[in-house]
Design an enzyme around this catalytic site. Structure first.
Site, PDB file in Angstrom:
ATOM      1  N   LYS A   1       0.830  -1.220   0.047  1.00 55.32           N
ATOM      2  CA  LYS A   1       0.030  -0.200  -0.026  1.00 55.32           C
ATOM      3  C   LYS A   1       0.940   1.214   0.018  1.00 55.32           C
ATOM      4  O   LYS A   1       1.977   1.160   0.607  1.00 55.32           O
ATOM      5  CB  LYS A   1      -0.904   0.006   1.124  1.00 55.32           C
ATOM      6  CG  LYS A   1      -1.811  -1.412   1.208  1.00 55.32           C
ATOM      7  CD  LYS A   1      -2.971  -1.158   0.310  1.00 55.32           C
ATOM      8  CE  LYS A   1      -4.014  -2.108   0.352  1.00 55.32           C
ATOM      9  NZ  LYS A   1      -5.244  -1.811  -0.722  1.00 55.32           N
TER      10      LYS A   1
ATOM     11  N   HIS B   1     -10.710  -8.277  -7.523  1.00 58.57           N
ATOM     12  CA  HIS B   1     -10.527  -7.901  -6.322  1.00 58.57           C
ATOM     13  C   HIS B   1     -11.091  -8.459  -5.276  1.00 58.57           C
ATOM     14  O   HIS B   1     -12.208  -8.784  -5.179  1.00 58.57           O
ATOM     15  CB  HIS B   1     -11.140  -6.088  -6.241  1.00 58.57           C
ATOM     16  CG  HIS B   1     -11.134  -5.660  -4.683  1.00 58.57           C
ATOM     17  ND1 HIS B   1     -12.133  -5.557  -4.276  1.00 58.57           N
ATOM     18  CD2 HIS B   1     -10.171  -5.440  -3.984  1.00 58.57           C
ATOM     19  CE1 HIS B   1     -11.978  -5.027  -3.136  1.00 58.57           C
ATOM     20  NE2 HIS B   1     -10.732  -4.754  -2.900  1.00 58.57           N
TER      21      HIS B   1
HETATM   22 MG    MG Z   1      -7.135  -2.068  -4.079  1.00 60.67          MG
END
Ligand code: MG
Length: 388
Positions: A187, A318
């Protein structure tokens, strides 16, 4: 015109009927509060649980299906309420007519929209009907859909969140690789851009040049920042840069995809096939990231996948690997499945991973059954119809 085969009454089709549905609202606690860039920029609170919506469907002839949808942060009670309201429309219907039933349920609630929460509630039924159809055929869902492969390359996300200190990030990445997971996602998108770059640099150095690495900014950059960061990250040979911009900024994503060598990935936040169609028409992604529960189930997911394939896009569904491993296995070109172990306690079965790839389960349907733990975390259930 009738052939001998078609006129044989023993082979003609006789419809089954949906007789019973159980909806469960289940809250899966997360061991550690989870933070991505949306938390660090103050838009959301750390995530502590996931609201699951399960639909169990049974038919007159004794066939069963299990479907799921989910919500992160707000939305779980709304999905459950909408599902409960439209479920009676399925009783007495032929479970084989999945496409027609999706349309029927969607029109039942069309005034609240044909995207978002309304179709996410319907997604649980749609997945259950596909599971039922595959189970009855004695086929894994991937085979019912027309499988291209028996395993799918996978990458880990859960080890690379922003609440994880850098030292632990390196430990997590190495542990994922040891488990046989192929790629590592990190991230980024925090207010301190230099920190993002340092973390990616450290992980690339730690894992070496060959290991596939992706990064995910969770929509937190504006256009100038995204330009700058995409330029900086070109030198790390990333598999993709995910959600550099707001999910609905199709033009912005398209400009980045056209300008940089590193592929752009997006699509997880979109909540219908129509929205994905817009994204595809804008050529806003190199990797499309649809989420079957979030777009309303397998029926709309397959429409998205067909458009993506026509447009020559790569696929990286996802979340919800337990479902997406089957859908990814049926995609034309080699996709990536996202490995999250979060949902594992909900099911009795486990996915196998080896040599960078997730094996597509060979059990009929999704190959999933709800665990005792899932029942224990269930806060509310409702039954519709009568068990045959
Ligand atoms: Mg994502």
């Amino acid at each position: 015109m009738t052939s001998a085969h078609a006129s044989d009454p023993s082979t003609s089709y006789s419809p089954d009927r949906i007789t019973w549905i159980r909806l469960s609202s289940c809250y899966l606690p997360l061991a550690t509060p989870i933070s991505d860039a949306k938390v660090l920029t103050g838009r959301q609170k750390p995530m502590t649980e996931i609201a699951m919506l399960f639909a169990e469907i049974e038919t007159r002839d004794g066939h069963r299906g299990l479907g799921l949808s989910y919500s992160k942060r707000a939305g779980g009670p709304g999905q459950f309420a909408h599902a409960q309201e439209v479920a009676p429309a399925l009783i007495g219907e032929d479970p084989n007519d999945i496409s027609r039933l999706w349309t029927k349920l969607t029109w039942a609630g069309a005034s609240v929209g044909r995207s978002g929460m309304a179709v996410q509630a319907i997604g649980a039924f749609d997945v259950a009907l596909y599971d039922l159809k595959a189970r009855r055929a004695g086929l894994p869902l991937s085979k019912l859909l027309g499988a291209q492969r028996e395993s799918v390359q996978c990458y880990n996300t859960s080890g690379g969140f922003l609440h994880t200190p850098l030292e632990q990030l390196l430990v997590n990445a190495a542990a994922s690789r040891e488990r046989g997971i192929g790629g590592i996602k990190l991230k980024v998108g925090q207010p301190d851009h230099a920190l993002d770059i340092r973390r990616v640099e450290a992980v690339r150095k730690h894992l070496g040049d060959e290991v596939p690495i992706m990064i995910d900014a969770n929509q937190q950059w504006d256009r100038p920042t995204a330009q700058r960061m995409c330029r900086v990250f070109e030198r790390f040979n990333l598999v993709w840069i995910e959600e550099p911009l707001d999910a609905y900024d199709y033009e912005g994503h398209a400009a980045l995809a056209a300008h940089f060598d590193t592929p752009i990935a997006t699509g997880e936040m979109l909540t219908s096939a129509a929205e994905h169609g817009e994204l595809i028409r804008h050529r806003a992604a190199d990797y499309l990231m649809p989420d079957a529960p979030r777009v309303g189930g397998i029926t709309p997911f397959l429409k998205i996948a067909a458009q993506a394939e026509q447009a020559g896009l790569s696929l990286g569904p996802h979340f919800a690997m337990e479902l997406h491993v089957h859908l990814a296995a049926a995609y034309a070109t080699e996709p990536w499945v996202e490995h999250f172990d979060w949902l594992e306690p909900l099911f009795n079965e486990r996915l196998e991973i080896a040599n960078g790839r997730m094996l597509v389960p060979t059990r009929p349907g999704l190959g999933l059954s709800l665990s005792e733990q899932a029942r224990a975390w269930t806060r509310e259930t409702v039954e519709i119809g009568q068990r045959a």
